[in-house]
Design an enzyme around this catalytic site. Structure first.
Site, mmCIF file in Angstrom:
data_model
loop_
_atom_site.group_PDB
_atom_site.id
_atom_site.type_symbol
_atom_site.label_atom_id
_atom_site.label_comp_id
_atom_site.label_asym_id
_atom_site.label_seq_id
_atom_site.Cartn_x
_atom_site.Cartn_y
_atom_site.Cartn_z
ATOM 1 C CD GLU A 209 29.164 57.781 19.414
ATOM 2 O OE1 GLU A 209 27.929 57.673 19.291
ATOM 3 O OE2 GLU A 209 29.701 58.751 19.975
ATOM 4 C CB CYS A 243 22.440 53.212 16.570
ATOM 5 S SG CYS A 243 22.871 54.829 15.901
#
Ligand code: NAD
Length: 458
Positions: A209, A243
């Site tokens: 991720e 993010c």
């Protein structure tokens, strides 16, 4: 901490079939839920100590997400874990077929610092639910959250099943030297490549991720005021250290002035005239990241903000006006409260900029023109995104959350997390009351029947 001994103890525990009982897993998750609820205030306090994250944001983006993921998993675990019947192949007649959800074994989870509680616990819940053992390494950059996470886990689980190993790069490197059955990593692209390399030694499956440079397109038909409000929220929540935060804004030239003026007033509504005094505005996690971000501000023109305070790791919500694509701020992921504003006129302009970068983790498009928005969503490759808002696709657990290309491998959330930590084992059961002779040698004289059969049943 003797890491090889810990990993071996977990592997023995797994090999002894100790993690296979679904009711035991469910009981453990229920205990975890009780502790997580009891400790909510301590978690919120730890997040404030780590980077002045407000109680409101901590509840919204950390504790409540963990609590709902736990409740959802507890509610559905029996169903998710059950072998799933699939239609049998007629060529195998008579038979039945099932998919078994098999835990991988020893799982390593490495977490980042930006949502240090949620991004550690959500994958951990799925990994345990699926019947794996887990070693979790939280980020060393948020030591208070790491400490409380360790306390919570140790109060619920035996180390043979789940252990928290604290530490920085050295510890992470030592953990990666072990042979795991699955590695789940959340963090930067750079470290993601190190993890992938370590995993490749044993062909260990990985989920990565990672991050990326997320474009946010504001078309001339967008509701400008609402777009500004929603971008201010998605960009500056967590101090811009998200993010999936919009990284750079691509604004149609004709609406740029209007947008900037709305953006300024939305910042003021959210954080006051001086965001440094706002209790709702977090700080940059440490001085290294502060310096990295401050260097992006050098020699740039600000439409909004630009103020910094190194003593307190404070960077004001900032818009940079038309930076060069070769400037520091346009080189890589910003990961802070700074947004470049780049105006465009044609779709070709957009393409030239977006295609200059690796596939991002998220893409946002604000537009009143459905056709244009759909075109942007289908034309560009990115992990996931939202039309007419920012970051909120994250909140739907039915949507897979993950990157593509350099922004990551694999996706999770909700049932998908359980599935990610389960090997799908396909098994066919044949019955003995009939055994068609056709497939057995000698084959002489059977080819025509075989061909008819294949035509009918394939
Ligand atoms: P990072 O890659 O620096 O660190 C992540 C983890 O890796 C930490 O636990 C750290 O201790 C460990 N680590 C650091 N260097 C290492 C090395 N050389 N070898 C082995 N392990 C190492 O990332 P970060 O600064 O904690 O987080 C920010 C990054 O994470 C951003 O790029 C952001 O986009 C990304 N991120 C992605 C997601 C997502 O869901 N896709 C979520 C949050 C953050």
């Amino acid at each position: 901490m003797n890491i090889p001994a810990l990993v071996q103890a977990q592997k023995n525990h797994f090999a002894d079939q100790q993690t296979k009982n679904v009711s035991v897993r469910k009981q453990l998750l229920k205990r975890l839920l009780t502790v997580v609820l009891e400790k909510e205030k301590e978690i919120v306090d730890a997040l404030y100590l780590d980077f002045k994250k407000s109680e409101y944001e901590s509840v919204m983006t950390e504790t409540s997400i963990v609590i709902s993921e736990l409740k959802r998993t507890i509610k559905n675990i029996n169903y998710w874990a059950k072998p799933q019947h699939v239609t049998p192949a007629l060529l195998n007649f008579p038979s039945s077929s099932k998919i078994y959800k098999e835990p991988y074994g020893a799982v390593l989870i490495i977490a980042p610092w930006n949502y240090p509680y949620q991004l550690a616990l959500v994958p951990l819940i799925g990994a345990i639910a699926a019947g794996n053992t887990v070693v979790l390494k939280p980020s060393e950059l948020t030591p208070n959250t790491s400490k409380i996470t360790k306390e919570i886990i140790e109060s619920v689980f035996d180390k043979k099943l789940v252990a928290v190993v604290e530490g920085g790069v050295d510890v992470s490197t030592e953990l990666l030297a072990e042979r795991w059955d699955y590695i789940f990593f959340t963090g930067s692209v750079q470290v993601g490549k190190i993890v992938a390399k370590a995993a490749a030694r044993f062909l260990t499956p990985v989920t990565l991720e990672l991050g990326g440079k997320n474009p946010c397109i504001i078309d001339k038909t967008a509701n400008i005021k609402l777009a500004a409000k929603r971008i201010v929220w998605g960009k500056f929540i967590n101090g811009g250290q998200t993010c999936i935060a919009p990284d750079y804004l691509l604004i149609h030239k004709s609406v740029k002035d209007d947008f900037v003026s709305c953006f300024k007033s939305e910042i003021e509504i959210a954080y006051g005239k001086n965001p440094e005094d706002s209790k709702d505005y977090p700080r940059i996690v440490n001085q290294r990241n502060f310096d990295r971000l401050a260097s992006m501000l050098e020699n740039e023109t600000f439409l909004v903000g630009g103020k910094t305070n190194r003593e307190d790791n404070y960077i004001a919500p900032t818009l940079i006006d038309e930076p060069s694509l070769d400037s520091e701020v346009m080189k890589g992921e910003i990961f802070g409260p700074i947004s470049p504003v780049i105006s465009y006129e044609t779709e070709k302009d957009l393409e030239n900029i977006i295609h200059k970068y690796e596939k991002p983790l998220a893409l946002y498009v604000f537009s009143g023109n459905k056709k244009f928005a759909n075109k942007m969503i289908t034309k560009y490759s990115f992990g996931g995104g939202t039309i007419n808002d920012t970051t909120v696709h994250f909140a739907n657990h039915h949507l897979p959350f993950g990157g593509v290309g350099e922004s990551g491998i694999g996706s999770y959330h909700g049932k998908q997390t359980f599935d990610l930590f389960s090997h799908k084992k396909g098994v066919t059961r044949r019955y003995n009351w009939l055994d068609l002779p056709m497939r057995y040698a000698p084959y002489k004289g059977k080819l025509k029947t075989l061909k008819t059969f294949m035509k009918l049943f394939s």
